[in-house]
Design an enzyme around this catalytic site. Structure first.
Site, PDB file in Angstrom:
ATOM      1  N   HIS A 179       4.781   0.124   0.044  1.00 42.89           N
ATOM      2  CA  HIS A 179       5.525  -0.653   1.043  1.00 42.89           C
ATOM      3  C   HIS A 179       4.648  -1.711   1.678  1.00 42.89           C
ATOM      4  CE1 HIS A 179       3.643   2.676   3.244  1.00 42.89           C
ATOM      5  NE2 HIS A 179       3.636   1.889   4.312  1.00 42.89           N
ATOM      6  N   HIS A 225       0.836  -1.194   0.000  1.00 45.88           N
ATOM      7  CA  HIS A 225       0.000   0.000   0.000  1.00 45.88           C
ATOM      8  C   HIS A 225       0.873   1.247   0.000  1.00 45.88           C
ATOM      9  CE1 HIS A 225       1.284  -0.402   4.127  1.00 45.88           C
ATOM     10  NE2 HIS A 225       0.930   0.851   4.358  1.00 45.88           N
TER      11      HIS A 225
HETATM   12  C1  OGA Z   1       3.281   1.984   8.302  1.00 45.71           C
HETATM   13  C2  OGA Z   1       3.642   0.664   7.794  1.00 45.71           C
HETATM   14  C3  OGA Z   1       5.242  -1.119   7.966  1.00 45.71           C
HETATM   15  C4  OGA Z   1       6.274  -1.578   8.940  1.00 45.71           C
HETATM   16  O1  OGA Z   1       3.672   2.312   9.432  1.00 45.71           O
HETATM   17  O2  OGA Z   1       2.628   2.739   7.561  1.00 45.71           O
HETATM   18  O3  OGA Z   1       3.137   0.258   6.781  1.00 45.71           O
HETATM   19  O4  OGA Z   1       7.246  -2.188   8.487  1.00 45.71           O
HETATM   20  N1  OGA Z   1       4.561  -0.004   8.486  1.00 45.71           N
HETATM   21  O5  OGA Z   1       6.089  -1.372  10.143  1.00 45.71           O
HETATM   22 MN    MN Z   2       2.064   1.924   5.763  1.00 49.68          MN
END
Ligand code: OGA
Ligand code: MN
Length: 291
Positions: free
Chosen positions: A265, A109
């Site tokens: 990510h 996302h």
């Molecule tokens: C966020 C997320 C991923 C992570 O905090 O937006 O997607 O690796 N985190 O903690």
């Molecule tokens: Mn995130």
């Protein structure tokens, strides 16, 4: 030596994006020259990390505020006490109570794309990182360059998506997630569906990025549903191809920030509590209407 007399150092981490920035102590207020160097590096590298930092929540907020105002997240019940803009991202449960939001990033996302003005950047400060028996970290965050992915599209696909918008919805069915997070009616009311360009122009670099994800987009303007869902899946799968990815291996003390316009990510969920403890302090800085 004061920060004003040194230049930042930049060490590339990924093939085309991701860099470690050195010569910066985020526990101190940064002078304008150093901040300008950091801001330029961020625009260029999309994901930047400052290693070995020791900062307080106030330090993190002060640094993030140089980039803009902080967002309040839809999961603000996991905010750090006294800091509505700092969200605890954690899998730790103590006395039956989760210490933070455990399900952040369980599918590919870009943060809060379901809002009218999605955040410009997200910043995580790593306080606890789970480790494998050999000492390597668990819980890598995987990033994919949506700008590299756009550049790699064939001209026909670029023409198809040019000028079209996709609908992003907080309550979209998360096909890729085994145990989707329960969302409340209040969260749904606060976050009605919103349309954004599929090919989004980066406000600083002017490059185009593919701005859709399979799990948060529900349709495309002017296309029947089946065709829209097929194209959304095709584009989302394309963005996250291995050649567009950089995997971040966390160290305690990392302050890492990513550009939500340029990258997508997901967390690599190879850890579980107990015994694995992961704790991040997260802030998001507001952005502008995508164009
Ligand atoms: C966020 C997320 C991923 C992570 O905090 O937006 O997607 O690796 N985190 O903690
Ligand atoms: Mn995130």
């Amino acid at each position: 030596m004061s920060a004003s007399s040194t230049q930042i150092t930049i060490e590339p981490l990924g093939r085309t994006f991701g860099a470690a920035i050195g010569n910066v102590d985020l526990s101190r207020a940064l002078d304008d020259v150093t901040f300008a160097e950091i801001e330029a590096a961020f625009a260029k590298w999309s994901v930047i990390v400052f290693r070995d930092q020791k900062i307080t929540p106030d330090d993190q907020v002060r640094f993030a505020r140089r980039f803009g105002d902080l967002e309040i997240n839809a999961f603000e019940k996991h905010a750090l006490e006294g800091y509505s803009g700092v969200l605890k991202i954690s899998n730790i449960v103590e006395d039956g109570k989760p210490l933070g939001y455990a399900d952040a990033g369980s599918f590919w996302h870009t943060d809060m794309s379901y809002t009218k003005t999605p955040p410009r950047l997200t910043m995580l400060y790593a306080l606890e990182v789970p480790l494998n028996a050999d000492g390597t970290p668990k819980g890598d965050t995987w990033f994919a360059s949506a700008v590299d992915a756009y550049d790699a599209l064939d001209d026909a696909t670029k023409r198809t998506i040019d000028g079209r918008t996709a609908t992003h919805f907080f309550g979209a069915k998360k096909r890729g997630v085994k145990k989707p997070v329960q969302v409340t009616q209040e969260q749904l009311d606060k976050n009605p569906p919103v349309d954004h360009p599929i090919a989004r122009t980066h406000p600083v670099s002017d490059r185009k990025a593919i701005y859709v994800t399979a799990d948060e987009c529900t349709g495309i303007s002017g296309l029947p549903e089946t065709e829209a869902l097929r194209l959304l899946k095709q584009l989302s799968d394309h963005v996250v191809k291995p050649e567009f990815q950089y995997h971040h291996k966390w160290q305690v003390g990392d302050v890492l920030m990513w550009d939500n316009c340029a990258v997508q990510h997901v967390v690599h969920r190879d850890y579980d509590f107990p015994p694995d403890r992961r704790m991040m302090h997260r802030v998001t800085v507001n952005g502008s209407v995508p164009f």
